[in-house]
Design a protein around this motif. Structure first.
Motif, short mmCIF file in Angstrom:
data_model
loop_
_atom_site.label_atom_id
_atom_site.label_comp_id
_atom_site.label_asym_id
_atom_site.label_seq_id
_atom_site.Cartn_x
_atom_site.Cartn_y
_atom_site.Cartn_z
N SER A 15 0.83 -1.21 0.00
CA SER A 15 0.00 0.00 0.00
C SER A 15 0.87 1.25 0.00
N LEU A 16 1.88 1.27 0.85
CA LEU A 16 2.78 2.43 0.87
C LEU A 16 3.54 2.55 -0.45
N ALA A 17 4.04 1.42 -0.95
CA ALA A 17 4.75 1.45 -2.23
C ALA A 17 3.81 1.88 -3.35
N GLY A 18 2.57 1.42 -3.29
CA GLY A 18 1.59 1.77 -4.31
C GLY A 18 1.36 3.26 -4.40
N ILE A 19 1.39 3.94 -3.26
CA ILE A 19 1.23 5.41 -3.25
C ILE A 19 2.38 6.04 -4.03
N TRP A 20 3.59 5.61 -3.73
CA TRP A 20 4.76 6.16 -4.41
C TRP A 20 4.68 5.92 -5.92
N PHE A 21 4.30 4.70 -6.28
CA PHE A 21 4.21 4.37 -7.70
C PHE A 21 3.09 5.15 -8.40
N LEU A 22 1.99 5.39 -7.69
CA LEU A 22 0.91 6.18 -8.30
C LEU A 22 1.37 7.60 -8.62
N PHE A 23 2.21 8.16 -7.76
CA PHE A 23 2.75 9.49 -8.04
C PHE A 23 3.61 9.48 -9.30
N ASN A 24 4.05 8.29 -9.71
CA ASN A 24 4.84 8.13 -10.93
C ASN A 24 4.01 7.50 -12.05
N ASN A 25 2.68 7.58 -11.91
CA ASN A 25 1.73 7.09 -12.92
C ASN A 25 1.85 5.60 -13.22
N CYS A 26 2.21 4.82 -12.22
CA CYS A 26 2.26 3.37 -12.36
C CYS A 26 1.25 2.77 -11.38
N LYS A 27 0.23 2.10 -11.91
CA LYS A 27 -0.86 1.58 -11.08
C LYS A 27 -0.65 0.14 -10.62
#
Length: 126
Positions: free
Chosen positions: A66-78
């Motif tokens: 979940s934490l990693a997902g937030i970071w990746f979403l900021f980089n447009n990776c879902k």
């Protein structure tokens, strides 16, 4: 801010699962003792430490994803956020299964409250 809904759900899941995992680590013996009585007279009675360990691992993985997902979403990776939602749903289904086996229907109902945002996250990210 393209993914604000997803980020808020991921924060919710990270807090939920990391806190729960932390509690299991800090009070392992207390959790095992309570769960042994909770699952008395079920086929899970002798499997409580193993089951608790499995849930702990799933919760930590879901929280970290979940934490990693937030970071990746900021980089447009879902993709990582989607994996977080899937692992969260699987974890909650394990918990729901346990509550139903223990005939703790109020506890099972509570799990559904957590499942709704997790499955919504999967829906948003699929």
């Amino acid at each position: 801010m393209n993914y604000i809904t997803e980020i808020l759900i991921l924060l919710f899941l990270a807090i939920t699962f990391l806190q729960s995992g932390y509690d299991k680590i800090v009070d392992w013996n207390g959790n095992v003792g309570w769960l042994k009585s909770h699952f008395a007279n079920t086929f899970l009675e002798d499997k409580v430490p193993f089951s608790l360990g499995l849930i702990l691992i799933l919760e930590i993985i879901a929280g970290i994803l979940s934490l990693a997902g937030i970071w990746f979403l900021f980089n447009n990776c879902k993709e990582i956020a989607l994996y977080s939602g899937i692992v969260s749903c699987v974890t909650l289904l394990f918990l729901l299964f346990g509550q139903r086996i223990a005939k703790d229907y109020d506890g099972a109902r509570t799990i559904v409250i957590y499942f709704i945002p997790a499955i919504f996250l999967v829906f948003l990210l699929k």
